[in-house]
Write a protein that holds these residues in place. Structure first.
Motif, short mmCIF file in Angstrom:
data_model
loop_
_atom_site.label_atom_id
_atom_site.label_comp_id
_atom_site.label_asym_id
_atom_site.label_seq_id
_atom_site.Cartn_x
_atom_site.Cartn_y
_atom_site.Cartn_z
N VAL A 83 5.56 6.20 -17.31
CA VAL A 83 6.39 6.65 -16.18
C VAL A 83 7.12 5.44 -15.62
N ILE A 84 8.42 5.44 -15.75
CA ILE A 84 9.17 4.30 -15.19
C ILE A 84 9.88 4.68 -13.90
N PHE A 85 9.87 5.96 -13.61
CA PHE A 85 10.32 6.39 -12.27
C PHE A 85 9.69 7.74 -11.99
N GLY A 86 9.28 7.98 -10.74
CA GLY A 86 8.82 9.30 -10.29
C GLY A 86 7.49 9.71 -10.87
N GLY A 87 7.43 10.94 -11.36
CA GLY A 87 6.19 11.48 -11.94
C GLY A 87 5.38 12.30 -10.94
N ASN A 88 5.79 12.29 -9.65
CA ASN A 88 5.02 13.04 -8.64
C ASN A 88 5.63 14.42 -8.40
N TYR A 89 4.78 15.34 -7.95
CA TYR A 89 5.28 16.67 -7.61
C TYR A 89 4.40 17.28 -6.52
N GLY A 90 4.92 18.37 -5.90
CA GLY A 90 4.19 19.03 -4.80
C GLY A 90 4.79 18.63 -3.46
N GLY A 91 5.15 19.65 -2.65
CA GLY A 91 5.79 19.40 -1.36
C GLY A 91 5.00 18.45 -0.47
N GLU A 92 3.65 18.52 -0.55
CA GLU A 92 2.83 17.67 0.33
C GLU A 92 3.08 16.20 0.05
N SER A 93 3.44 15.86 -1.20
CA SER A 93 3.63 14.44 -1.55
C SER A 93 4.86 13.85 -0.88
N PHE A 94 5.81 14.72 -0.48
CA PHE A 94 7.09 14.17 0.00
C PHE A 94 7.39 14.46 1.46
N PHE A 95 6.78 15.52 2.01
CA PHE A 95 7.22 15.98 3.35
C PHE A 95 6.07 15.99 4.35
N ASP A 96 5.55 14.80 4.68
CA ASP A 96 4.47 14.68 5.69
C ASP A 96 4.86 15.35 6.99
N ASP A 97 6.13 15.15 7.36
CA ASP A 97 6.57 15.56 8.69
C ASP A 97 7.36 16.86 8.69
N GLN A 98 7.47 17.54 7.53
CA GLN A 98 8.23 18.80 7.50
C GLN A 98 7.35 19.89 6.88
N ALA A 99 6.49 20.45 7.72
CA ALA A 99 5.50 21.43 7.22
C ALA A 99 6.19 22.55 6.45
N ASP A 100 7.37 22.93 6.88
CA ASP A 100 8.08 24.05 6.28
C ASP A 100 8.33 23.83 4.78
N LEU A 101 8.59 22.58 4.41
CA LEU A 101 8.95 22.31 3.01
C LEU A 101 7.73 22.02 2.12
N GLN A 102 6.56 21.90 2.76
CA GLN A 102 5.39 21.48 1.95
C GLN A 102 4.99 22.50 0.89
N LYS A 103 5.31 23.77 1.13
CA LYS A 103 4.92 24.81 0.15
C LYS A 103 6.04 25.06 -0.87
N GLY A 104 7.07 24.25 -0.84
CA GLY A 104 8.18 24.42 -1.78
C GLY A 104 7.84 23.82 -3.14
N TYR A 105 8.75 24.04 -4.09
CA TYR A 105 8.48 23.65 -5.48
C TYR A 105 9.21 22.33 -5.81
N TRP A 106 8.68 21.24 -5.28
CA TRP A 106 9.38 19.96 -5.36
C TRP A 106 8.86 19.07 -6.48
N VAL A 107 9.78 18.52 -7.25
CA VAL A 107 9.41 17.57 -8.32
C VAL A 107 10.32 16.35 -8.21
N GLU A 108 9.70 15.20 -8.25
CA GLU A 108 10.45 13.93 -8.14
C GLU A 108 11.28 13.69 -9.40
N PRO A 109 12.45 13.06 -9.27
CA PRO A 109 13.18 12.66 -10.49
C PRO A 109 12.25 11.79 -11.33
N THR A 110 12.12 12.14 -12.61
CA THR A 110 11.11 11.47 -13.43
C THR A 110 11.72 10.94 -14.73
N LEU A 111 11.44 9.65 -15.00
CA LEU A 111 11.87 9.04 -16.27
C LEU A 111 10.63 8.58 -17.02
N LEU A 112 10.54 8.97 -18.29
CA LEU A 112 9.39 8.58 -19.11
C LEU A 112 9.90 7.77 -20.31
#
Ligand code: NAD
Length: 490
Positions: A355-384
């Motif tokens: 993994v040379i960039f990203g690799g993380n997923y899940g709203g909780e990983s990105f939106f500590d302060d935006q509860a609304d988005l935590q249940k969304g389907y978020w995936v970080e830009p990822t380069l392998l």
């Protein structure tokens, strides 16, 4: 559309009327940014499909007998209607599949307008044929005729765009159209058809929502004259089987695993932005058929190129509420696809990808302060970073913000890797060597090749795939049949 308890209820459009599914069954639509149900769509039955086909069939003669200029006038009015309701349509598309509003509003809507105008301009080509003097006393000529009823089956990643390329040229040629949007993103298509029916005669443009079984019944119907699918290879195979019982012309616009190739002689800064931002980490999170999901980099520049790619991602990709105009990348469009993308990231790591960039997923990983988005389907830009092109992560379509980076030695090696896939949809070449650009363009086995740019598509050029990326085009002529006429005048 009705709103009850904050849920919006959308309806099919058949013969110009908004109708629920006959048995009242509904499917829900989920906003992928927050995982919440926000709308319902009809889960159509065979009865609904039969009704739409009956009305489309009745509408064809009058529509096809209009002059091409008269049909073109309707299409120009539609272009104005799309402009007028652009904000609403863009908002529905964004809510339904997460594609960021700044792109649906400023990129998608203008592109729909240009397709309707292009189809209006193309309409008169239906009347052009060939004349052949067969002998002194015999003249032959060709006539183009509409096919009848054209069925367009849509994917969830770009409903309004695929709707438009299927409907605009089919209507221009004098056909009636029935659209079946994806069960994961139907709302914008249902609303679009409602708006377009304010202009078109009833029965000419219909929309029926439902799942794969709705699509299957529709394509197999004996009164349907052409099928055009934008979707996966799996669905194309199912349709092919179905059409064995009821043969008809078919167009398949399918997936890809497109190479984006960076040579050492390229403008590397421009290339780093091109292969990341515009290439794969798009406003709809890489869920784009021509996503450049195999970035091939010449070995000599790899150590310097990796930081350049990282920099361009860090500087330009902003997650967040897709309706916010500052957000540049949205979520994965639905839960099924989200799980698939996450599984592919894990697979890529298991197969030895670094993994040379990203690799993380899940709203909780990105939106500590935006509860609304935590249940969304978020995936970080990822380069392998990988070394072996035969890995599954290099061969199978992920359809998300995930790309492999594969080093290569020279031009020959780049070409071998570029063509080492069962797909053939898009390819990018970054080089300042014109001779190399020409050689590569000729030898790459894909329907679209871009040099020092990427993803440049529009009605000015044909668009389609080679190999398992499909065949045929949603063009005016593919929506017609050609008749040979002979007159003996001796
Ligand atoms: P999908 O094949 O799962 O579904 C596409 C449509 O087919 C949906 O409307 C679905 O309900 C319908 N369907 C499913 N089974 C059917 C059957 N047996 N008969 C008739 N219809 C049936 O595809 P998707 O997941 O919605 O879309 C993603 C795929 O589309 C990706 O592979 C992507 O690359 C491809 N795509 C291609 C292009 C292109 O222009 N080449 C553009 C956008 C998306």
């Amino acid at each position: 559309m009705q709103t009850i308890n904050e849920i919006e209820h959308y309806l099919n459009v058949i013969n110009g009327k908004q109708l629920p599914a006959t048995q009242g069954k509904q499917l829900t639509s989920i906003n992928p940014a927050n995982g919440k149900v926000w709308a319902t769509i009809p889960c159509s039955t065979e009865e609904d499909i039969d009704l739409a086909i009956k009305h489309a069939k009745q509408a064809v003669p009058a529509w096809s007998q209009l002059s091409a200029m008269e049909r073109a006038k309707y299409l120009r009015e539609i272009a104005l209607q799309v402009e007028k309701y652009g904000e609403e349509l863009a908002m529905l598309e964004t809510k339904d599949n997460g594609w960021v509003y700044r792109e649906t509003l400023h990129g998608l809507i203008p592109s729909l307008v240009s397709i309707w105008l292009d189809a209006a301009g193309a309409a008169s080509h239906v009347n052009k044929g060939e004349t052949v003097q067969l002998d002194e006393e015999t003249i032959g000529y060709t006539l183009r005729e509409p096919l009848g009823i054209v069925v367009g089956i849509l994917p969830w990643n770009a409903p309004l765009f695929t709707f438009t390329i299927k409907a605009a040229y089919a209507l221009a040629a004098g056909n009636a159209v029935i659209i079946k949007p994806s069960e994961h993103a139907s709302v914008s298509s249902l609303k679009y058809t409602e708006l377009l029916n304010q202009i078109l005669p009833p029965g000419i443009l219909n929309v029926i929502s439902g799942d794969g079984s709705t699509g299957s019944y529709l394509v197999g119907h004996r009164d349907v004259d052409r099928v055009t699918l934008t979707g996966s290879g799996q669905t194309a195979r199912a349709i092919t089987k179905k059409l064995a019982q009821s043969p008809k012309p078919v167009t398949f616009e399918l997936g890809g695993k497109s190479p984006n190739i960076v040579f050492a002689d390229a403008d590397v800064k421009k290339a780093a932005e091109g292969v990341t931002l515009n290439g794969i980490f798009t406003g709809n999170a890489g869920q784009i058929c021509v996503g450049g999901s195999r970035i091939l980099v010449q070995k000599d520049i790899l150590p310097d190129f990796l930081p350049l790619m990282k920099k361009s991602i860090e500087e330009s990709i902003h997650f967040g509420d897709p309706m916010n105009l500052a957000t540049s990348m949205g979520p994965i469009a639905n839960n099924v696809q989200y799980k698939k993308v996450c599984d592919f990231i894990e697979l890529g790591k298991q197969e030895g990808g670094e993994v040379i960039f990203g690799g993380n997923y899940g709203g909780e990983s990105f939106f500590d302060d935006q509860a609304d988005l935590q249940k969304g389907y978020w995936v970080e830009p990822t380069l392998l970073l990988v070394k072996d092109s035969s890995l599954r992560i290099c061969q199978e379509e992920v359809f998300g913000p995930v790309s492999v980076v594969l080093p290569f030695d020279n031009e020959e090696d780049a070409l071998r890797l570029a063509n080492d896939t069962s797909f053939g949809l898009g390819a990018g070449i970054w080089t300042n060597n014109l001779g190399r650009a020409h050689r590569m363009m000729k030898k790459i086995d894909s329907g679209n090749v871009w040099v020092n740019t990427y993803r440049r598509v529009g009605p000015e050029l044909p668009f389609g795939g080679f190999k398992e990326s499909g065949f045929g085009k949603d063009s005016l002529l593919e929506n017609t049949r050609e008749k040979a006429c002979v007159i003996h005048i001796g």
